[in-house]
Motif scaffolding. Sequence first.
Motif, mmCIF file in Angstrom:
data_model
loop_
_atom_site.group_PDB
_atom_site.id
_atom_site.type_symbol
_atom_site.label_atom_id
_atom_site.label_comp_id
_atom_site.label_asym_id
_atom_site.label_seq_id
_atom_site.Cartn_x
_atom_site.Cartn_y
_atom_site.Cartn_z
ATOM 1 N N TYR A 82 0.160 -26.186 14.278
ATOM 2 C CA TYR A 82 0.306 -25.540 12.971
ATOM 3 C C TYR A 82 -0.270 -26.324 11.795
ATOM 4 O O TYR A 82 -0.496 -25.763 10.736
ATOM 5 N N LEU A 83 -0.481 -27.623 11.989
ATOM 6 C CA LEU A 83 -0.897 -28.450 10.854
ATOM 7 C C LEU A 83 -2.190 -27.927 10.237
ATOM 8 O O LEU A 83 -2.315 -27.820 9.024
ATOM 9 N N GLY A 84 -3.141 -27.572 11.103
ATOM 10 C CA GLY A 84 -4.425 -27.078 10.618
ATOM 11 C C GLY A 84 -4.263 -25.860 9.727
ATOM 12 O O GLY A 84 -4.785 -25.800 8.622
ATOM 13 N N VAL A 85 -3.492 -24.872 10.215
ATOM 14 C CA VAL A 85 -3.311 -23.638 9.452
ATOM 15 C C VAL A 85 -2.539 -23.901 8.156
ATOM 16 O O VAL A 85 -2.894 -23.406 7.092
ATOM 17 N N PHE A 86 -1.498 -24.721 8.274
ATOM 18 C CA PHE A 86 -0.628 -24.934 7.110
ATOM 19 C C PHE A 86 -1.294 -25.780 6.031
ATOM 20 O O PHE A 86 -0.869 -25.754 4.887
ATOM 21 N N THR A 87 -2.317 -26.561 6.382
ATOM 22 C CA THR A 87 -2.993 -27.341 5.349
ATOM 23 C C THR A 87 -4.362 -26.747 5.048
ATOM 24 O O THR A 87 -5.204 -27.396 4.452
ATOM 25 N N MET A 88 -4.603 -25.531 5.473
ATOM 26 C CA MET A 88 -5.869 -24.830 5.275
ATOM 27 C C MET A 88 -7.043 -25.637 5.836
ATOM 28 O O MET A 88 -8.097 -25.732 5.232
ATOM 29 N N GLY A 89 -6.828 -26.283 6.955
ATOM 30 C CA GLY A 89 -7.929 -26.963 7.636
ATOM 31 C C GLY A 89 -8.198 -28.379 7.184
ATOM 32 O O GLY A 89 -9.067 -29.047 7.729
ATOM 33 N N ALA A 90 -7.469 -28.864 6.163
ATOM 34 C CA ALA A 90 -7.737 -30.218 5.676
ATOM 35 C C ALA A 90 -7.352 -31.259 6.718
ATOM 36 O O ALA A 90 -8.013 -32.277 6.887
ATOM 37 N N ALA A 91 -6.260 -31.010 7.422
ATOM 38 C CA ALA A 91 -5.835 -31.936 8.462
ATOM 39 C C ALA A 91 -5.395 -31.113 9.645
ATOM 40 O O ALA A 91 -4.695 -30.119 9.484
ATOM 41 N N GLY A 92 -5.831 -31.469 10.818
ATOM 42 C CA GLY A 92 -5.492 -30.644 11.968
ATOM 43 C C GLY A 92 -5.015 -31.463 13.128
ATOM 44 O O GLY A 92 -4.464 -32.549 12.958
ATOM 45 N N SER A 93 -5.264 -30.930 14.333
ATOM 46 C CA SER A 93 -4.715 -31.571 15.524
ATOM 47 C C SER A 93 -5.332 -32.936 15.777
ATOM 48 O O SER A 93 -4.845 -33.684 16.606
ATOM 49 N N GLU A 94 -6.423 -33.281 15.071
ATOM 50 C CA GLU A 94 -6.996 -34.612 15.287
ATOM 51 C C GLU A 94 -6.026 -35.709 14.849
ATOM 52 O O GLU A 94 -6.158 -36.853 15.257
ATOM 53 N N TYR A 95 -5.050 -35.343 14.026
ATOM 54 C CA TYR A 95 -4.071 -36.338 13.611
ATOM 55 C C TYR A 95 -2.852 -36.377 14.539
ATOM 56 O O TYR A 95 -1.905 -37.106 14.293
ATOM 57 N N LYS A 96 -2.921 -35.553 15.600
ATOM 58 C CA LYS A 96 -1.796 -35.460 16.525
ATOM 59 C C LYS A 96 -1.399 -36.834 17.068
ATOM 60 O O LYS A 96 -0.228 -37.154 17.186
ATOM 61 N N ASP A 97 -2.425 -37.627 17.412
ATOM 62 C CA ASP A 97 -2.140 -38.883 18.090
ATOM 63 C C ASP A 97 -1.477 -39.923 17.192
ATOM 64 O O ASP A 97 -0.766 -40.795 17.677
ATOM 65 N N ILE A 98 -1.729 -39.854 15.896
ATOM 66 C CA ILE A 98 -1.069 -40.842 15.042
ATOM 67 C C ILE A 98 0.224 -40.296 14.445
ATOM 68 O O ILE A 98 0.938 -40.988 13.746
ATOM 69 N N PHE A 99 0.490 -39.027 14.787
ATOM 70 C CA PHE A 99 1.723 -38.422 14.308
ATOM 71 C C PHE A 99 2.934 -39.214 14.796
ATOM 72 O O PHE A 99 3.867 -39.486 14.037
ATOM 73 N N ALA A 100 2.860 -39.617 16.073
ATOM 74 C CA ALA A 100 3.973 -40.369 16.651
ATOM 75 C C ALA A 100 4.232 -41.662 15.879
ATOM 76 O O ALA A 100 5.373 -42.056 15.678
ATOM 77 N N PHE A 101 3.148 -42.299 15.434
ATOM 78 C CA PHE A 101 3.315 -43.557 14.706
ATOM 79 C C PHE A 101 4.101 -43.355 13.419
ATOM 80 O O PHE A 101 4.968 -44.155 13.075
ATOM 81 N N LEU A 113 8.004 -31.841 21.230
ATOM 82 C CA LEU A 113 8.016 -30.622 20.423
ATOM 83 C C LEU A 113 7.350 -30.857 19.069
ATOM 84 O O LEU A 113 6.468 -30.093 18.653
ATOM 85 N N LEU A 114 7.766 -31.938 18.399
ATOM 86 C CA LEU A 114 7.214 -32.228 17.065
ATOM 87 C C LEU A 114 5.699 -32.317 17.120
ATOM 88 O O LEU A 114 4.990 -31.737 16.299
ATOM 89 N N GLU A 115 5.240 -33.054 18.123
ATOM 90 C CA GLU A 115 3.802 -33.270 18.222
ATOM 91 C C GLU A 115 3.060 -31.964 18.476
ATOM 92 O O GLU A 115 2.026 -31.688 17.867
ATOM 93 N N THR A 116 3.616 -31.141 19.359
ATOM 94 C CA THR A 116 2.948 -29.881 19.654
ATOM 95 C C THR A 116 2.996 -28.950 18.445
ATOM 96 O O THR A 116 2.015 -28.264 18.134
ATOM 97 N N PHE A 117 4.119 -28.923 17.774
ATOM 98 C CA PHE A 117 4.203 -28.127 16.540
ATOM 99 C C PHE A 117 3.150 -28.591 15.546
ATOM 100 O O PHE A 117 2.420 -27.778 14.964
ATOM 101 N N ALA A 118 3.073 -29.910 15.358
ATOM 102 C CA ALA A 118 2.114 -30.423 14.381
ATOM 103 C C ALA A 118 0.699 -30.079 14.806
ATOM 104 O O ALA A 118 -0.116 -29.622 14.005
ATOM 105 N N GLY A 119 0.404 -30.296 16.096
ATOM 106 C CA GLY A 119 -0.945 -30.030 16.576
ATOM 107 C C GLY A 119 -1.322 -28.570 16.409
ATOM 108 O O GLY A 119 -2.468 -28.233 16.116
#
Lengths: 390, 446, 264
Positions: free
Chosen positions: A348-367, A340-346
């Motif tokens: 919403y992260l882009g929208v919530f940071t105005m595109g500065a960081a997006g789903s490309e960081y999904k994979d290191i989110f777990a770390f 869930l966390l990962e999918t949420f981040a993937g």
Amino acid sequence: MKQFLRYLNVKELVRPIGQMLAFSLGSAAVMSAIILVLALVLDKTAVGTALVNKLNVSLFSYTLSNLPQVVIDGLTIGFVYAAIALGYTMVYGVLQFINFAHSEIFAVGAFVGVEVLIFLQTLGVLSGASVFMAYAYLSLAILLAMLAAGGLAVTVEKIAYRPLRNAPRLVPLTAAIGVSFLLQDLIRLVEGLTTGQFNRIIPTFGNFDDRITGKMTLGATKLFIGISVKSIIVIVAAVLMLVALNYLVNATKVGKAIRAVSQDMRTASLMGINVNRIISITFLVGGLLGGAAGLLYALKFTRIDPFIGFFPGIKAFTAAVLGGIGNMTGALLGGIILGLLETFAGSYLGVFTMGAAGSEYKDIFAFSILILVLIFRPQGLMGKNVGQKA
Amino acid sequence: MAATSFKEVFDKLNQGVVGYVVILLHVVAGSYLVYSQPRSNLAFLVFISSLLSLYFFRADNRFKILVGMLLALVIIPVIGVRNIFYLEVIFQISVFAALSLGLNIVVGFTGLLNLGYVAFYAVGAYLWAFFGSQQFYVLNYAPGTQPPDLPFLLPGDAFYLFLLVAVIIAAITGILLGLPVMRLKGDYLAIVTLGFGEVIRVLANNLDKPINLTNGPQGITPIQRPTMPEWVVDLFNSLFSGVIGHDVKLADMYNVMFYFFALLVIIAIIFVTKRLDDSKIGRAWTAVREDEIAAVAQGIPIVRMKLLAFAVGASFAGLMGVLLAASRTFISPESFNFMQSIGVLSMVILGGIGSIPGVILGAAVLTILNLQVLQGFSLYLNDLRQSDAVIPVINFAWKDLSTQLDPAKYQKLLFGLILIIMMIFRPEGLIPAKRRKRDVSVDETK
Amino acid sequence: MALLEMANITKTFGGLKAISDVTFSLEKGRIVSIIGPNGAGKTTFFNTLTGIYRPDTGTIKFNGKSLVGLRTDQIAACGIARTFQNIRLFADMTVIENIMVGMHVHLKQSPLQTLLRLPGFNREEKEAEVKALRLMQYVGLNNVENELAKNLPYGAQRRLEIARALAADPQLLLLDEPAAGMNPQETEDIIKLFRDIRDNMGITILLIEHDMRVVMNISEDICVMDYGEKIAQGSPAEIRNNTKVIEAYLGRGAVAGQHEEKLQ
């Protein structure tokens, strides 16, 4: 039938389903609430304005309208993680050893399953198959994937880990990294030699790509809920496996032996338990689950390559640690939360940071989660705090 | 039994002048072979293995140092310039030897399994890549959209300054990354360091926005090198062009220079490692490796000692990173993936954890396997594919062999096999580490 | 003032009280034993004193300085050295290196001195080597300085652990079952060694021991623990006749007199 039912421990069948429901709904509700509050707060800031300018929709209704899909996707992947995480956690429980090669067991499962389906396709039985037959073929592929992965896990344990059982902790870990690398390239080699390529795509058949959709109005916002058939298959298959595993461990004699070995290997062997056999069974069960998870993953994401195991493996390990390594219920909870966390981040992260960081960081989110858990709660969410002994 | 008897026989042989004769013969024969057959891999192997003779056979230390210097400073550069491929092999051996020696401080002495060691290598490389290229002026352009003719931020000779800066920055990175996780048990630490390695790579891949720090997956190029004075090239040519057979170009001279830099770093690491090992710090590191609970009961602050090891190991990787960026003039995130970390770890484990000569041997063996044996095998298979040859018994035509079977691309298989086999059969490595014997008696102080 | 003063120490694990309200003080220059049945909390007591566990409540003062909240290595640096129940040597280091690790807190060499091999460094290392060799011989080990610790026989490993602890010049030496697994002759020798350490080096000794021959022979004072509580403290003669102690060891209802052979 009555005779059979008497031997069946119904409680151990109902309990895990209850747990899964509680974990899924609970985690989903908590995370949805947090994201909605966050959306409300950020709606009036630059983040909200940017979204209005771009998509002409307020941040809150954007978040709300995507929410059902995000939750469903998160749960789907969460159950896959849980199935893999159980492999890590069971082996860790018995041997206090991180089976680094478990991610490749998963990958082998994916490849065997997909190759079986591709083979069936070349026979021509897939394309015109009825829905019933489609499910039969899929079940066959899952079964073969499980057998291959389970067999491989047992073999790897016999060859590479058993000789190192009494060595310092880092020795078997290093060997496991070696096995992981070796298997990755072996898959590539075998695939390369037999099919000439090592990116495989699961054939399309049956009604797996259909979507069941629904509509729902919540105030001014229209919610579209869509769930693909394959997501349902993934979730149902994972739930069935997890229930079966729970039954095996908590309501059978073998399960009792597994628990005894994980408590104290030497005492268990003094009680007449064949420790080697129990360890093999543990690897077998972990491999079976991992193999099935591999094919389910392939079904969901359609495309596989020999390195497919790496990230799901790391994430499932994170899930196991998050839940409390060695604890099976914990692995389930950890998998669901992480998915869930990962999918949420993937999402919403882009929208919530105005595109500065997006789903490309999904994979290191777990770390990041892994590191945070290890620092602040190394025993995990459901693990017990064990004091250090001098 | 066989092993001990072999050792006995070897020791019996290895006495008196035998060592001198074998070393000299091996060096001369190796050099002659490579000189006369510059394309033969076998000749190169004979040549490079003379370092083994130099290590194993008994001779006066001054003689060994003399021969070693002759090899490293004269023969290897000359042979390398005659065949640039060898220079590349030797350069890579020295780079990996330096990295393995750095990792050895962390894994070998302190017993911390670091699976993300290339993260520090990447830090050093990106540091010089950023400041030693035009990247500073590309910050506001998406990758590939920058105008041509941008200036360089710093002159190429700032490279020397950045060798030092990288040491400091990498050490600080090591401490910052290590600080939160040093209390973790060994296997958890391994997974977390793996995570750090991946985090750094993913950051390098994605920090082309919001501002373009790393230029994303395309990597940064061109990166400057320090200037090479013309007289160096002239001097080298006047001395060696006769032997080499042609005048050396500037580009080749650069390769020689970076080889020398790598050599210097190796010497520095050996110097630092040996001196630290034989001191309060080194003993504390080993004590932490052997038994943390007993070590802390002796008053050793284990977190601080582990961080120190982490920082020292990281600083050498950072240094090598700067060297890599300058020598390649191009870096991209893919140079710093997990496989690199495992490759370096394999070198340490193959050679012998904690053993300096072992680790260098491990680096040399794996690099040669990688660059020469696997690639040579690939080329050989390719030749077979071109031919009409057929495997006799099973009647298989070589040209039908899948092009996927390219041994050079199966490094992971190699690393994996080495890790498994070494762990099961010889966990102490090819040249196991030895503790120093002390010659001490009580009445010395009187 | 006592060398060590512990007051109202309590340590719980989950719901289990491993140590419950223990107050204990130790005068300088004495040899004191802690005894008690298995699971009485003796090792937890050591681990709390050395900072491996932090007590839930209570104070620990060593030379008047509070130890609660200090890290284990800081406590060791205050002058408390210990050995372990199940021998914890640095297996792959040589005997002399093991002892030199014990001197860690006293060696002043800085990293710079180490890297440049300045005269101060060489002198200190040489002195440390000689001192380590002396200690090795003192505990009865000869000509094994360059052996790996793991290759020593069991009794020698116990002695090496004591030498390593002495290398820190401690004021207080904690010994966790030092005679476990030793035959009567070895036990007798090691008792002599402990006496000598106290008499000639002036080091206070606190030991946990199950072997009553050792305890009764060497201790000037005995502290008895049971179920995490201190149930008695006194001279060997007093402890021998203490009914609470007899009950703890032999169970309630044990007749006076039956305990004699057990305790002796």
